[in-house]
Design a protein around this motif. Structure first.
Motif, PDB file in Angstrom:
ATOM      1  N   MET A 148      -3.374   7.268  -2.757  1.00 13.98           N
ATOM      2  CA  MET A 148      -3.636   6.228  -1.759  1.00 13.98           C
ATOM      3  C   MET A 148      -4.067   4.975  -2.514  1.00 13.98           C
ATOM      4  SD  MET A 148      -4.350   5.215   1.516  1.00 13.98           S
ATOM      5  CE  MET A 148      -4.880   6.517   2.590  1.00 13.98           C
ATOM      6  N   GLY A 151      -5.187   0.860   4.757  1.00 12.13           N
ATOM      7  CA  GLY A 151      -5.488   2.231   4.362  1.00 12.13           C
ATOM      8  C   GLY A 151      -5.603   3.161   5.558  1.00 12.13           C
ATOM      9  N   GLY A 167       0.834  -1.188   0.000  1.00 11.24           N
ATOM     10  CA  GLY A 167       0.000   0.000   0.000  1.00 11.24           C
ATOM     11  C   GLY A 167       0.868   1.237   0.000  1.00 11.24           C
ATOM     12  N   ARG A 201      -6.820  -5.352   1.148  1.00 10.69           N
ATOM     13  CA  ARG A 201      -7.880  -4.402   1.479  1.00 10.69           C
ATOM     14  C   ARG A 201      -8.741  -4.930   2.621  1.00 10.69           C
ATOM     15  NH1 ARG A 201      -9.115  -3.129  -4.811  1.00 10.69           N
ATOM     16  NH2 ARG A 201      -7.131  -2.070  -5.176  1.00 10.69           N
TER      17      ARG A 201
END
Length: 146
Positions: free
Chosen positions: A73, A85, A60, A80
């Motif tokens: 981003m 995030g 990421g 995920r």
């Protein structure tokens, strides 16, 4: 696969290829962003953060520009919904505070507006297309988010 990951500040010279690979997989291949739209001359000047898997793969990314804009981003699909995030966003917001920014802005893909809103970002203005993808501008006053 372990769920553990770490987030660290990136070193552009060392991490550029891995950052580019995540951008290519997520933005160009998955989302269909034209390659010419993805790469920017300002990239080496930004503060980048990377999330690393236990195997030391970049999973990421996020960047912060000198103009207090958060962008790029991206989290690889297999990682995920595991908090990657959120931790990337916390790292870039901390960096913005350290740099003395009073507020930060970003252009959120509309499907991600709720993600940013949970951290206090406020959507502003109408929806617009960027590289053919619906977005909205969002702002966070950092003094209100500490």
């Amino acid at each position: 696969m372990s769920h553990a990951f770490i987030v660290r500040a990136a070193d552009w010279k060392h991490d550029e290829a891995a950052i580019a690979e995540v951008r290519r997989k997520v933005f160009i291949e998955e989302q269909g962003v034209p390659e010419a739209f993805e790469w920017e001359a300002a990239d080496p000047l930004c503060h980048w953060f990377v999330a690393m898997s236990p195997e030391q793969e970049v999973i990421g990314i996020v960047r912060l520009t000198a103009a207090a804009r958060i962008g790029r981003m991206a989290v690889l699909p297999a990682w995920r919904r595991r908090g990657v995030g959120r931790v990337l966003l916390d790292a870039v917001l901390h960096a913005a505070l350290v740099l003395g920014f009073g507020r930060v802005q970003l252009s959120a893909q509309t499907h991600a507006i709720a993600f940013y809103a949970r951290r206090g970002f406020i959507a502003q203005g109408p929806e617009y297309l960027d590289a053919g993808i619906p977005h909205r501008s969002m702002t966070l006053n950092l003094k209100d988010s500490v």
